[in-house]
Motif scaffolding. Sequence first.
Motif, PDB file in Angstrom:
ATOM      1  N   CYS A  79      53.878  63.477  -0.790  1.00 53.09           N
ATOM      2  CA  CYS A  79      55.183  63.700  -1.425  1.00 53.09           C
ATOM      3  C   CYS A  79      56.342  63.049  -0.681  1.00 53.09           C
ATOM      4  O   CYS A  79      57.508  63.277  -1.034  1.00 53.09           O
ATOM      5  N   HIS A  80      56.054  62.225   0.335  1.00 57.01           N
ATOM      6  CA  HIS A  80      57.147  61.524   1.039  1.00 57.01           C
ATOM      7  C   HIS A  80      56.576  60.251   1.652  1.00 57.01           C
ATOM      8  O   HIS A  80      55.883  60.306   2.666  1.00 57.01           O
ATOM      9  N   THR A  81      56.838  59.105   0.995  1.00 58.18           N
ATOM     10  CA  THR A  81      56.402  57.831   1.569  1.00 58.18           C
ATOM     11  C   THR A  81      57.457  56.756   1.333  1.00 58.18           C
ATOM     12  O   THR A  81      58.277  56.845   0.424  1.00 58.18           O
ATOM     13  N   HIS A  82      57.380  55.758   2.180  1.00 57.06           N
ATOM     14  CA  HIS A  82      58.160  54.530   2.010  1.00 57.06           C
ATOM     15  C   HIS A  82      57.112  53.411   1.879  1.00 57.06           C
ATOM     16  O   HIS A  82      57.061  52.495   2.692  1.00 57.06           O
ATOM     17  N   LEU A  83      56.241  53.542   0.889  1.00 53.89           N
ATOM     18  CA  LEU A  83      55.056  52.686   0.790  1.00 53.89           C
ATOM     19  C   LEU A  83      55.387  51.214   0.540  1.00 53.89           C
ATOM     20  O   LEU A  83      54.629  50.329   0.947  1.00 53.89           O
ATOM     21  N   LEU A 249      66.201  65.397   0.912  1.00 53.44           N
ATOM     22  CA  LEU A 249      66.977  64.866   2.033  1.00 53.44           C
ATOM     23  C   LEU A 249      66.135  64.677   3.288  1.00 53.44           C
ATOM     24  O   LEU A 249      65.327  65.534   3.652  1.00 53.44           O
ATOM     25  N   HIS A 250      66.339  63.507   3.950  1.00 49.04           N
ATOM     26  CA  HIS A 250      65.879  63.327   5.326  1.00 49.04           C
ATOM     27  C   HIS A 250      66.852  64.131   6.191  1.00 49.04           C
ATOM     28  O   HIS A 250      67.983  63.688   6.426  1.00 49.04           O
ATOM     29  N   ALA A 251      66.429  65.304   6.618  1.00 54.17           N
ATOM     30  CA  ALA A 251      67.363  66.275   7.194  1.00 54.17           C
ATOM     31  C   ALA A 251      66.977  66.660   8.611  1.00 54.17           C
ATOM     32  O   ALA A 251      65.814  66.964   8.883  1.00 54.17           O
ATOM     33  N   ASP A 272      63.316  67.313   4.332  1.00 56.38           N
ATOM     34  CA  ASP A 272      62.166  66.671   4.964  1.00 56.38           C
ATOM     35  C   ASP A 272      62.440  66.381   6.436  1.00 56.38           C
ATOM     36  O   ASP A 272      63.583  66.103   6.811  1.00 56.38           O
ATOM     37  N   HIS A 273      61.408  66.443   7.240  1.00 58.77           N
ATOM     38  CA  HIS A 273      61.460  66.339   8.716  1.00 58.77           C
ATOM     39  C   HIS A 273      61.847  67.693   9.313  1.00 58.77           C
ATOM     40  O   HIS A 273      61.018  68.376   9.874  1.00 58.77           O
ATOM     41  N   ILE A 274      63.136  68.025   9.285  1.00 60.58           N
ATOM     42  CA  ILE A 274      63.742  69.305   9.708  1.00 60.58           C
ATOM     43  C   ILE A 274      63.326  69.803  11.095  1.00 60.58           C
ATOM     44  O   ILE A 274      63.397  71.005  11.359  1.00 60.58           O
ATOM     45  N   SER A 324      52.762  61.897   4.585  1.00 57.12           N
ATOM     46  CA  SER A 324      52.494  60.839   5.568  1.00 57.12           C
ATOM     47  C   SER A 324      53.773  60.204   6.105  1.00 57.12           C
ATOM     48  O   SER A 324      53.782  59.682   7.217  1.00 57.12           O
ATOM     49  N   ASP A 325      54.861  60.203   5.300  1.00 57.43           N
ATOM     50  CA  ASP A 325      56.075  59.434   5.648  1.00 57.43           C
ATOM     51  C   ASP A 325      55.724  57.962   5.857  1.00 57.43           C
ATOM     52  O   ASP A 325      56.421  57.250   6.585  1.00 57.43           O
ATOM     53  N   LEU A 326      54.643  57.497   5.274  1.00 57.67           N
ATOM     54  CA  LEU A 326      54.188  56.121   5.497  1.00 57.67           C
ATOM     55  C   LEU A 326      55.370  55.148   5.442  1.00 57.67           C
ATOM     56  O   LEU A 326      56.013  54.998   4.408  1.00 57.67           O
TER      57      LEU A 326
END
Length: 413
Positions: A79-83, A249-251, A272-274, A324-326
Motif C-alpha cells: 500500500c505504499h510504493t514509489h515503484l 501523508l509521509h508523516a 505513513d512512516h510515523i 515496502s516503500d519501494l
Amino acid sequence: MTNRTVQAPWDGLLLDARLATLTDNGQPYGSVEDAAIGWKDGRIVHAGRAADLPGPAASLAREVASADGAWITPGLIDCHTHLVFGGDRAHEFELRLAGASYEAIARAGGGIASTVRATREAGEDALFDAALGRLRRLVADGVTTIEIKSGYGLDLPGERKMLRVARRLGTSSGVEVRTTFLGAHALAPEFAGRPDDYVEHVCEVMLPAIAADGLADAVDAFCETIAFSPAQTRRVFERARALGLPVKLHADQLSDLGGAALAAEFGGLSADHIEHSSEAGVQAMAAAGTVAVLLPGAFYALRDTQLPPIEALRRHGVPMAVASDLNPGTSPLLSLRLAMNMACTLFRLTPEEALRGATVHAARALGLADRGTLAAGQRADFVLWPVRRPAELCYWIGGTLASAVYAGGARIA
Ligand code: DI6
Ligand code: FE
C-alpha cells in the motif's frame, strides 16, 4: 429442454487447503483447516470448510484442483510504493556507507532530486519496462494490489508520465494498481528558493489537471524539514479535499512535525512512516480511523533508531499496515514479504500482525473494502503458500515462497 445437466456454476475450486482468512473468526490468522476456496466472475463464492460446500466438488466448478495442503492467504497488498522511477541511487548507498547522511545528500542536490532528473529524462516505455521488472518480483511472491506514487516528475508532464505508466502497469500485469499523486514530494528545481510558489503550482495547476485526467486515486505529500511544512501540506490537502480526493501523508519520518495529526484532521486514509509521531498524533489517528503504514525497509536502509510508536498504536487500536516503500533512495526493497519480516524483527510486530498489515489493513489504507480477507463476496485475490504454518511468511528472510498467485480469479504467477 429436459434432462439437461446443470452447468458447473463456479470458475474454480481448490480443495485440500488451509485458509488464513484474516477475518475475525476467533482463530489466529482467521484460520480454517480442511478448507476449500471457490470463485466465480472474479469473486470468492466459498472460503471455508470443505464440508460446508453446497454439493459434490466435481459438480460445483469448471475446474477443481487440490491445493495439496498449502496455506492460502488473501493476495498481499503493497500500500505504499514509489515503484516508477528512472535510474537508481546505488552511488548514494556508497556515500551513506562512507558516512554521509540522507539529509546531507539531499541538501547537496542528490537524493530525490537526482531521481527526478533521471525520471524526467526517461522515455515512457523505458520507465514502464523498468517498473514492470520490479513489479514482477513483487507479484511472484504474492502481491496482487499495489499502490504507486508519482513524485519524481515534479512538473505536470513528468507527474503525468509517471501516473500513466502506473496505470498501464495495472492493465498489463493483472495486478490492480492504485495511484497516488505526490507532487509535493520535493521542491522542483525550477522553484528553487520559492517553496510556497511551488506549492501553489501543485495546488492550482498540477493537482486539478491530474484530477481531471483521472490519473490519481489519492494525494500524498512529504511533510518534513527537508521537504514541505505542515502549513504547505495543509494547502495541498485542502485542494485535494476540494477535488474530492482522499489524502495520505509521509508523516513524522525524520522529525515530529505533527504530521500524523494533520493527516487525521483531513480524515486521511493513512499516515505513513510515523517513527517520530507523538501519543497525541496516534490518538488523533485512532479517532479519525487513519491507518498507520509502517515502512521498515526505509528504517533499515537509513539505519534509523527511532522506532514507530507500536505500543501506542496497539493501545489506541490504530490498524497497522506494512508496506515496502519501494523507492530508489531509502528503500530499494523488492519484496513485501521481506518488509513483513522486518516489521517483526525490527518493530516487533507479531507475524499475524505483519500479515494483517500486508492484507486487511493495507486494503483499508487504500480505501478498499473488497479485498484483504478471504470471504464470500471479496475479490478472488489469493496466494498459495506451501508452508506448514502462516508464521513462515514472516520467518523466512527473502526468497520466493508463493507457489501460485491469483488476482480477480485469474492466475498471474
Ligand atoms: N520518504 C521516503 O521514504 C521516500 N520518499 C519520501 O518522502 C524516499 C524517496 C527517495 O529518497 O527517493
Ligand atoms: Fe515513501
